[in-house]
Write an enzyme that holds these catalytic residues in place. Structure first.
Site, mmCIF file in Angstrom:
data_model
loop_
_atom_site.group_PDB
_atom_site.id
_atom_site.type_symbol
_atom_site.label_atom_id
_atom_site.label_comp_id
_atom_site.label_asym_id
_atom_site.label_seq_id
_atom_site.Cartn_x
_atom_site.Cartn_y
_atom_site.Cartn_z
ATOM 1 N N TRP A 10 10.810 7.211 -16.128
ATOM 2 C CA TRP A 10 11.432 6.897 -17.823
ATOM 3 C C TRP A 10 12.494 7.138 -16.798
ATOM 4 O O TRP A 10 14.463 6.436 -17.788
ATOM 5 C CB TRP A 10 12.012 8.278 -18.718
ATOM 6 C CG TRP A 10 10.193 8.180 -19.625
ATOM 7 C CD1 TRP A 10 9.240 6.594 -19.356
ATOM 8 C CD2 TRP A 10 9.989 9.106 -20.587
ATOM 9 N NE1 TRP A 10 8.591 7.208 -20.738
ATOM 10 C CE2 TRP A 10 9.022 8.309 -21.011
ATOM 11 C CE3 TRP A 10 10.240 10.321 -20.416
ATOM 12 C CZ2 TRP A 10 8.282 9.431 -22.535
ATOM 13 C CZ3 TRP A 10 9.459 10.799 -21.483
ATOM 14 C CH2 TRP A 10 8.512 10.194 -22.353
ATOM 15 N N LYS A 11 13.102 7.069 -15.454
ATOM 16 C CA LYS A 11 14.646 6.754 -15.270
ATOM 17 C C LYS A 11 15.621 7.748 -15.323
ATOM 18 O O LYS A 11 14.879 8.791 -15.930
ATOM 19 C CB LYS A 11 14.925 5.609 -14.554
ATOM 20 C CG LYS A 11 13.514 4.645 -14.488
ATOM 21 C CD LYS A 11 14.325 3.676 -13.559
ATOM 22 C CE LYS A 11 13.085 2.615 -13.645
ATOM 23 N NZ LYS A 11 13.223 1.154 -12.648
ATOM 24 N N GLU A 171 5.485 -1.138 -5.316
ATOM 25 C CA GLU A 171 6.380 -1.576 -5.560
ATOM 26 C C GLU A 171 6.978 -2.824 -4.986
ATOM 27 O O GLU A 171 8.723 -1.969 -4.088
ATOM 28 C CB GLU A 171 7.423 -0.416 -6.591
ATOM 29 C CG GLU A 171 6.467 0.345 -7.032
ATOM 30 C CD GLU A 171 7.736 1.207 -8.007
ATOM 31 O OE1 GLU A 171 7.120 1.220 -9.368
ATOM 32 O OE2 GLU A 171 8.027 1.169 -7.440
ATOM 33 N N GLY A 177 11.862 -4.163 -12.537
ATOM 34 C CA GLY A 177 13.267 -4.447 -14.010
ATOM 35 C C GLY A 177 13.762 -5.527 -14.570
ATOM 36 O O GLY A 177 15.212 -5.596 -14.486
ATOM 37 N N SER A 218 7.672 -4.534 -12.654
ATOM 38 C CA SER A 218 8.066 -5.217 -14.345
ATOM 39 C C SER A 218 6.125 -5.370 -14.832
ATOM 40 O O SER A 218 6.119 -6.742 -15.277
ATOM 41 C CB SER A 218 8.080 -6.578 -13.885
ATOM 42 O OG SER A 218 9.338 -6.580 -13.259
ATOM 43 N N GLY A 239 8.246 1.209 -15.611
ATOM 44 C CA GLY A 239 9.287 1.271 -15.892
ATOM 45 C C GLY A 239 10.291 0.986 -17.127
ATOM 46 O O GLY A 239 9.019 1.728 -18.391
HETATM 47 C C1 PEP Z 1 10.264 1.470 -11.241
HETATM 48 O O1 PEP Z 1 10.842 1.177 -11.289
HETATM 49 O O2 PEP Z 1 9.273 1.891 -10.779
HETATM 50 C C2 PEP Z 1 9.579 0.297 -12.333
HETATM 51 C C3 PEP Z 1 8.380 0.397 -12.238
HETATM 52 O O3 PEP Z 1 10.488 -0.187 -13.246
HETATM 53 P P1 PEP Z 1 10.149 -1.935 -13.898
HETATM 54 O O4 PEP Z 1 8.180 -1.331 -14.416
HETATM 55 O O5 PEP Z 1 10.952 -1.925 -15.343
HETATM 56 O O6 PEP Z 1 10.167 -2.959 -13.502
#
Ligand code: PEP
Length: 261
Positions: A10-11, A171, A177, A218, A239
């Site tokens: 959730w950052k 990642e 994002g 994403s 995220g």
């Molecule tokens: C993350 O920041 O770990 C992430 C996976 O973000 P998002 O899904 O928004 O790309």
């Protein structure tokens, strides 16, 4: 049966009462299905200041909780840092380490992540070790070397013992994002590289029983199926899509369907 992790990051996107609401809704939507699908571990990682509120909502449910970071020392004059023991006391089972946003904005290095992993393992929490290349690293042909280098710098000699577990989150930093994930085939080839590198560092049975490799970048309810159908992808770190409880739980449901085969 395959086992999946679907973990929300959730950052710094929610404050305490919003975190409580999001946790409550996530639990409401996943509770019955989660109990029926132990092959899927669902966890949420709220900001530190919301851990108490989220713990109240998730305790006794099939939703687990994680921290978004930790410090490697157990106690001392480290202003602003959060010890692993205090995360454990707050009800965390997991903790993200080495997230690309911390690497980019706070100068987190592989050396720091390595110490955090040790502290987490020693305290009984499961580290979710984030690694991945930048766009520039990929375009200049250094993708594999960067990812292997991160993995070795963080994990070589840092073997999980007994029942300790480690989750590696691949990642690719340049898709986080953006709403534009890499293809499942692309992610799977990196996961295979990660598994091959782990096999070079640890005995095969350790890798098989104590490591999982999940994809982040994403991922959402529309694309998760493509990732999880790849045998080397053991789940997703999510995220943006996890800020909707409905969308996030749809991802967990997709994992449950694939786990059933
Ligand atoms: C993350 O920041 O770990 C992430 C996976 O973000 P998002 O899904 O928004 O790309």
């Amino acid at each position: 049966m395959r086992r999946f992790f679907v973990i929300a990051n959730w950052k710094m996107q929610v404050e305490a009462e919003e975190a409580r609401e999001l946790a409550r809704e996530t639990v409401r939507l996943w509770a019955a299905q989660g109990a029926a699908n132990p092959a899927v571990t669902v966890a949420v990682c709220p900001p530190f200041a919301s851990l108490d509120e989220v713990r109240e909502e998730i305790s006794g449910t099939p939703v687990s909780m994680g921290g978004q970071d930790c410090f490697w020392e157990s106690r001392g004059a480290y202003t602003g840092e959060v010890s692993v023991m205090s995360l454990k006391d707050a009800g965390c089972r997991f903790c993200l380490v080495g997230h690309s946003e911390r690497r980019e904005y706070l100068g987190e290095t592989d050396g720091m992540v390595r110490k955090k992993v040790r502290a987490l393992l020693d305290t009984g929490l499961i580290p979710v070790v984030c690694i991945g290349e930048t766009r520039e690293e990929r375009e200049s042909g250094r993708r594999d070397a960067v990812v292997i280098g991160q993995l070795k710098a963080i994990l070589e000699g840092n073997r999980p013992i007994g029942s300790q577990e480690v989750i590696v989150a691949y990642e690719p930093r340049w898709v986080i994002g953006t709403g534009q994930a890499v293809s499942p085939e692309d992610a799977a080839s990196m996961h295979q590289l990660i598994y091959d590198t782990l096999e070079g560092m640890f005995p095969s049975d350790t890798v098989e029983r104590q490591f999982s490799v999940i994809y982040g970048g994403s991922a959402d309810a529309e694309n998760i199926g493509g990732f999880l159908r790849m045998p080397v992808i053991d789940g997703c770190l999510v995220g943006k899509a996890a800020l909707s409880a409905k969308g996030f739980v749809r991802m967990a449901e997709a994992a449950a369907d694939i786990a059933k085969g």
